[in-house]
Structure formats: structure tokens, C-alpha cells
Write a protein that holds these residues in place. Sequence first.
Motif, PDB file in Angstrom:
ATOM      1  N   SER A  91      82.623 119.685  39.217  1.00 36.09           N
ATOM      2  CA  SER A  91      83.050 118.664  38.265  1.00 36.09           C
ATOM      3  C   SER A  91      83.985 117.634  38.891  1.00 36.09           C
ATOM      4  O   SER A  91      84.096 116.520  38.397  1.00 36.09           O
ATOM      5  N   GLY A  92      84.646 117.992  39.980  1.00 34.54           N
ATOM      6  CA  GLY A  92      85.565 117.053  40.601  1.00 34.54           C
ATOM      7  C   GLY A  92      85.225 116.671  42.026  1.00 34.54           C
ATOM      8  O   GLY A  92      85.981 115.940  42.665  1.00 34.54           O
ATOM      9  N   GLN A  93      84.111 117.157  42.537  1.00 31.94           N
ATOM     10  CA  GLN A  93      83.754 116.899  43.935  1.00 31.94           C
ATOM     11  C   GLN A  93      82.412 116.191  44.017  1.00 31.94           C
ATOM     12  O   GLN A  93      81.382 116.715  43.595  1.00 31.94           O
ATOM     13  N   ARG A  94      82.439 114.994  44.581  1.00 29.19           N
ATOM     14  CA  ARG A  94      81.214 114.224  44.720  1.00 29.19           C
ATOM     15  C   ARG A  94      80.332 114.795  45.820  1.00 29.19           C
ATOM     16  O   ARG A  94      80.810 115.301  46.825  1.00 29.19           O
ATOM     17  N   SER A  95      79.031 114.675  45.611  1.00 32.34           N
ATOM     18  CA  SER A  95      78.080 115.010  46.659  1.00 32.34           C
ATOM     19  C   SER A  95      78.185 113.988  47.784  1.00 32.34           C
ATOM     20  O   SER A  95      78.588 112.841  47.570  1.00 32.34           O
ATOM     21  N   ILE A  96      77.795 114.390  48.995  1.00 24.93           N
ATOM     22  CA  ILE A  96      77.729 113.429  50.092  1.00 24.93           C
ATOM     23  C   ILE A  96      76.311 112.880  50.258  1.00 24.93           C
ATOM     24  O   ILE A  96      76.072 112.013  51.100  1.00 24.93           O
ATOM     25  N   ASP A  97      75.382 113.378  49.447  1.00 20.51           N
ATOM     26  CA  ASP A  97      73.997 112.898  49.511  1.00 20.51           C
ATOM     27  C   ASP A  97      73.358 113.088  48.139  1.00 20.51           C
ATOM     28  O   ASP A  97      73.251 114.220  47.655  1.00 20.51           O
ATOM     29  N   PRO A  98      72.917 112.007  47.488  1.00 24.11           N
ATOM     30  CA  PRO A  98      72.355 112.129  46.138  1.00 24.11           C
ATOM     31  C   PRO A  98      70.883 112.494  46.112  1.00 24.11           C
ATOM     32  O   PRO A  98      70.290 112.559  45.035  1.00 24.11           O
ATOM     33  N   THR A  99      70.268 112.738  47.269  1.00 22.67           N
ATOM     34  CA  THR A  99      68.841 113.058  47.303  1.00 22.67           C
ATOM     35  C   THR A  99      68.536 114.207  46.355  1.00 22.67           C
ATOM     36  O   THR A  99      69.114 115.291  46.487  1.00 22.67           O
ATOM     37  N   PRO A 100      67.659 114.019  45.373  1.00 23.34           N
ATOM     38  CA  PRO A 100      67.409 115.081  44.392  1.00 23.34           C
ATOM     39  C   PRO A 100      66.673 116.265  44.997  1.00 23.34           C
ATOM     40  O   PRO A 100      65.790 116.099  45.840  1.00 23.34           O
ATOM     41  N   ASP A 101      67.042 117.463  44.569  1.00 20.51           N
ATOM     42  CA  ASP A 101      66.293 118.637  45.017  1.00 20.51           C
ATOM     43  C   ASP A 101      65.009 118.804  44.203  1.00 20.51           C
ATOM     44  O   ASP A 101      64.084 119.481  44.628  1.00 20.51           O
ATOM     45  N   LYS A 102      64.947 118.151  43.044  1.00 14.44           N
ATOM     46  CA  LYS A 102      63.742 118.154  42.219  1.00 14.44           C
ATOM     47  C   LYS A 102      63.482 116.717  41.776  1.00 14.44           C
ATOM     48  O   LYS A 102      63.991 116.293  40.734  1.00 14.44           O
ATOM     49  N   PRO A 103      62.705 115.954  42.529  1.00 10.35           N
ATOM     50  CA  PRO A 103      62.454 114.545  42.171  1.00 10.35           C
ATOM     51  C   PRO A 103      61.442 114.442  41.035  1.00 10.35           C
ATOM     52  O   PRO A 103      60.240 114.270  41.256  1.00 10.35           O
ATOM     53  N   VAL A 104      61.921 114.546  39.811  1.00  7.00           N
ATOM     54  CA  VAL A 104      61.038 114.600  38.649  1.00  7.00           C
ATOM     55  C   VAL A 104      60.184 113.345  38.540  1.00  7.00           C
ATOM     56  O   VAL A 104      58.981 113.420  38.254  1.00  7.00           O
ATOM     57  N   ALA A 105      60.778 112.178  38.776  1.00  9.33           N
ATOM     58  CA  ALA A 105      60.000 110.941  38.675  1.00  9.33           C
ATOM     59  C   ALA A 105      58.862 110.911  39.683  1.00  9.33           C
ATOM     60  O   ALA A 105      57.779 110.375  39.404  1.00  9.33           O
ATOM     61  N   LEU A 106      59.080 111.485  40.858  1.00  8.09           N
ATOM     62  CA  LEU A 106      58.008 111.544  41.851  1.00  8.09           C
ATOM     63  C   LEU A 106      56.908 112.504  41.397  1.00  8.09           C
ATOM     64  O   LEU A 106      55.717 112.229  41.580  1.00  8.09           O
ATOM     65  N   ASP A 107      57.293 113.614  40.786  1.00  8.45           N
ATOM     66  CA  ASP A 107      56.291 114.533  40.243  1.00  8.45           C
ATOM     67  C   ASP A 107      55.456 113.838  39.164  1.00  8.45           C
ATOM     68  O   ASP A 107      54.245 114.052  39.067  1.00  8.45           O
ATOM     69  N   LEU A 108      56.096 113.008  38.353  1.00 10.51           N
ATOM     70  CA  LEU A 108      55.360 112.267  37.325  1.00 10.51           C
ATOM     71  C   LEU A 108      54.409 111.259  37.969  1.00 10.51           C
ATOM     72  O   LEU A 108      53.243 111.130  37.563  1.00 10.51           O
ATOM     73  N   ALA A 109      54.908 110.541  38.963  1.00  6.19           N
ATOM     74  CA  ALA A 109      54.070 109.547  39.646  1.00  6.19           C
ATOM     75  C   ALA A 109      52.861 110.215  40.289  1.00  6.19           C
ATOM     76  O   ALA A 109      51.748 109.665  40.276  1.00  6.19           O
TER      77      ALA A 109
END
Length: 291
Positions: A91-109
Amino acid sequence: MLRLPLLAGLLSANLLSVGLLSGCASDGAAGLFQSNAARADAAAASANPPLARTRFAARSFDLVGYYRQAAPNDPRLAVFIEGDGIAYITSGQRSIDPTPDKPVALDLAARHTAANVLYLARPCQFTGGQRARNCDSAYWTTHRFAPEAVAAINEALDQYVRQFGPRRITFYGYSGGALMALLLAGQRQDVDGVVTISGLLDHQAWTQHFGDTPLYGSRNSLEVIDRLRRLPQRHFVGMRDDMVPPALATAFMRRLDLAPERFITALPNADHTCCWASLWPQLSQMPPVTP
């Protein structure tokens, strides 16, 4: 998935009775990025016909995309925009990489049946996170819809249009990609409509709902509200979605002075991620509704 500043996304006359047929630090982050990128490549390769990987150099960011241009003479293009990915690891620590582990929009495409399809990742996704050009964690937290982030997606789309020549675009935005789609649709002249899936439609209402820190560095859809009132649209919501509650979509449509029951399609057993990809061949046959 953390809700806190992580976005991805009442009862409706269109209610479907479809029963539903974290990033790491240091060296671990590089391994996670490689794994997530490989999964994205596999999802694109599974499409029929497959989607090819490409890269766009916008003024502020490099963007990754996947595309299929199977009908060169068809002026229509379906554009899918990814959600926010991994914004926070606690909740207080930002990721250093936002790359999704589950790219839902890509699965839809990958499951979309249109001949011409373009998927666009968000800035800093699949490009190395903080190691990528101009990437800072603000761009997947407080500034995820910053003017330069919106402009980068728009520039990538312009590059694609110049190369392949599509003239009519329908946007499909998942989670936070929905708001990006609304912003783009509100400024372009070649848009036939917008479809959102578990979509964040108004980030100010979202943060107020949960009592979270406002996304103070971001644009919001209400800037283009007059244009959106006239735009064909459909919003798929999951009644079990606790990340972007469906009541927020209803409130958004009322802000547009449009009847929620006409434009919102609610799935009783869907949540924020489940099970949009498996249902997409059916859901994608439901076009945007003209106001």
C-alpha cells in the motif's frame, strides 16, 4: 493486486445471465519483466491469426504494441488499451516496473475476431519500467493519465494510422485503460465508439469512493464530457468487482446525462479480472450504443 492506486476497470436492462460460463526489486524485477514479456508474446502468438509485436517511439516514451492488419482495405481498426499493471507492491511502496503479470487487454485483443486489431501497452510497460526512457514511478501511480502519457498513446496510434491507413477506430479499454480510451476518444475525430471492460471512467470519483490520494498529476475524462455525451459507447462491469465498483459506472453515465441501463452491461459473476477473456468472443458481438 492492490486496490490502492492500482487501477486496471446498475442493474442493467442488458444484465447477462452468463453464469461465467507485485513486482520485485533488484535482480528479481528483471526476471519478472522477462517472464511477463514472454507471457505477453505467448498470448499474442495464440491469436488466430497471431498478433505481431511492434514498438513505437513517441516523444516522451517508448511503447510496446501487438497488431494484426489482416484486411488492408478495411478502414476499421479495433484498438485495445491495457490497464495500469503493477502500480504498487504494498500500500505504500511503488513498483519499479508496471508491466502487468496478467495483460487482460492483450488477452481480449487476442480473442477479438476483427481483421484489424492493435493492442497498446501503457507507458513503461514491457519496456523495463524505471530503466526505460523517461520512466518514473509517478507514471503508473499519481501521473498515470498525465498529459504526456495520453499524448504518447495518441502518437503511437497516429504512427500506426500513417503506416496502415485505418480511418475508423473503436477503442476497447480495460481497467485504467478505459479512462485512457475515453480521453483519446474525446480528442480524436476518427472514433466510431468506445467499449470499456471493468473500466475506471472517472478517477476523481474513484479515489473519493475509497478515500485514496487523488491522482493529482492526471487528466480526467470529465475534461471531454461534452464529446463523450455524443459518442457511441458500452461499458461492461462485473457485479463482483471490488477494484472498480459497478456503481461508479452508473454515476459516470448520469454525469453524462445518459441512461445507465442503455449503456452498461453488467455480468453478475464477473470481478475485476475474471473471466473477461473467456467471455470475450460473446461479449465482443455487442457493439457500442449510440446516444
